[in-house]
Every structure is written in structure tokens, then in C-alpha cells.
Design a protein around this motif. Structure first.
Motif, short mmCIF file in Angstrom:
data_model
loop_
_atom_site.label_atom_id
_atom_site.label_comp_id
_atom_site.label_asym_id
_atom_site.label_seq_id
_atom_site.Cartn_x
_atom_site.Cartn_y
_atom_site.Cartn_z
N GLY A 97 -65.13 33.68 42.70
CA GLY A 97 -64.23 32.58 43.01
C GLY A 97 -63.08 33.01 43.91
N LEU A 98 -62.55 34.21 43.65
CA LEU A 98 -61.46 34.72 44.50
C LEU A 98 -61.95 34.93 45.93
N GLN A 99 -63.13 35.50 46.06
CA GLN A 99 -63.70 35.71 47.40
C GLN A 99 -63.87 34.37 48.12
N PHE A 100 -64.35 33.36 47.40
CA PHE A 100 -64.55 32.04 47.98
C PHE A 100 -63.24 31.44 48.47
N VAL A 101 -62.22 31.48 47.61
CA VAL A 101 -60.94 30.87 47.98
C VAL A 101 -60.28 31.63 49.13
N ILE A 102 -60.40 32.93 49.15
CA ILE A 102 -59.82 33.72 50.24
C ILE A 102 -60.50 33.38 51.56
N LEU A 103 -61.83 33.30 51.56
CA LEU A 103 -62.56 33.00 52.79
C LEU A 103 -62.36 31.57 53.27
N ASN A 104 -62.27 30.62 52.34
CA ASN A 104 -62.23 29.22 52.73
C ASN A 104 -60.83 28.62 52.84
#
Length: 168
Positions: A97-104
């Protein structure tokens, strides 16, 4: 990471809301425990573009919601499927989830709130680089409960990575 995030469907929202039941004190997190939360969760318009399910190998593992705030901050909420909690899968799940929010979203910081009694989650969030920023009382689930506010920022993650490198 083997985890994928996809927009939450109505069917998935209903499964989570009505079929996910946590044991003991964690029943606090059952969707049906708070009418307002349940209403928002089940209303596709209120979920809007903010709710995602997490799957691993095609199996539903949990969900995230992402709420952009002022100054580039993003507040997150999350829930892991009850059968997967307490089995050492939390860090990978959270990092997806952290990776997703950082990328998006490219946030300046990521914030979350957690019930103060949930030491297991607080330990996980701390391990992932979140720091406690305060406490507050919230009316929910038919009572008033203490919550811990936590925040993660790219700067804190960079410092954590440096400290890990120095200790190795």
C-alpha cells in the motif's frame, strides 16, 4: 512483492463489510461495528476513487483507502482479512500500500490513525517507518476511544535506511 491493488468493487465491499469478523478485542474493526463507517464503505459514491483491494495470487488479502489532504499529505486506512492477521504477513501487505500511494500520489507525508489498544498494529507501523505524532479521542463504535496518530515521510524513510545501513 506479489501483491496487487485494484479498485474495490461493490461485491468486494459487501464481502468485507458482512463476512470479515475479527476475534476478541479486534472485533472493534468489524465494519458492522459502526453504522457511519459501514454506510460509507458500502456506498460506491462515497468510496469514489479512494478504495482499493489488495490481492496476492488472486486471493483477497485486504484493502486500503487513500484520502489526499492539504500540503501533499495522504491519509490512509487499511484492513487485512481476518484469517491473515497475526501471521507475519502485515509488513509486506503494508509496504504494498505504501508503494502504491508513493507511486500514484507522490505524497509529502502519509498519515494514519490506529486505536491505541492495537499494539500489534502500532508495532507494525513503526517497523514500516511511521512515527507517532499524537493521540486523540474519537466517538466511534458506540463509545469514545483513544487513537494514535502516526506519520511517515520520505525523509523519515531515508533516515531509517541510513541507520539500517550503518548497523549492518
Amino acid at each position: 512483492m506479489d501483491y496487487s491493488l485494484k479498485k474495490m468493487t461493490q461485491q468486494q465491499a459487501e464481502e468485507i463489510a458482512y463476512q470479515w469478523h475479527y476475534p476478541d478485542e479486534y472485533r472493534f474493526y468489524d465494519m458492522e461495528a459502526d453504522e457511519e463507517d459501514l454506510e460509507e464503505f458500502l456506498d460506491a459514491d462515497q468510496r469514489a476513487e479512494d478504495y482499493y483491494v489488495v490481492e496476492k495470487n488472486g486471493q483477497l488479502m485486504g484493502f486500503f483507502c487513500f484520502h489526499p489532504k492539504q500540503h501533499g499529505k495522504v491519509e490512509i486506512g487499511l484492513g487485512m482479512k481476518p484469517e491473515w492477521t497475526g501471521k507475519g504477513k502485515g509488513l509486506g501487505f503494508l509496504q504494498s500500500g505504501l508503494q502504491f500511494v508513493i507511486l500514484n500520489y507522490r505524497p509529502s507525508a502519509i498519515t494514519l490513525s490506529v486505536a491505541a489498544f492495537n499494539k500489534r498494529a502500532i508495532k507494525l507501523y513503526t517497523k514500516a517507518g511511521f512515527a507517532e505524532t499524537g493521540t486523540f479521542m474519537q466517538n466511534t463504535n458506540g463509545g469514545c476511544y483513544e487513537f494514535v496518530s502516526m506519520a511517515w515521510s520520505p525523509d523519515s524513510q531515508h533516515r531509517e535506511n541510513e541507520e539500517t545501513s550503518k548497523s549492518q
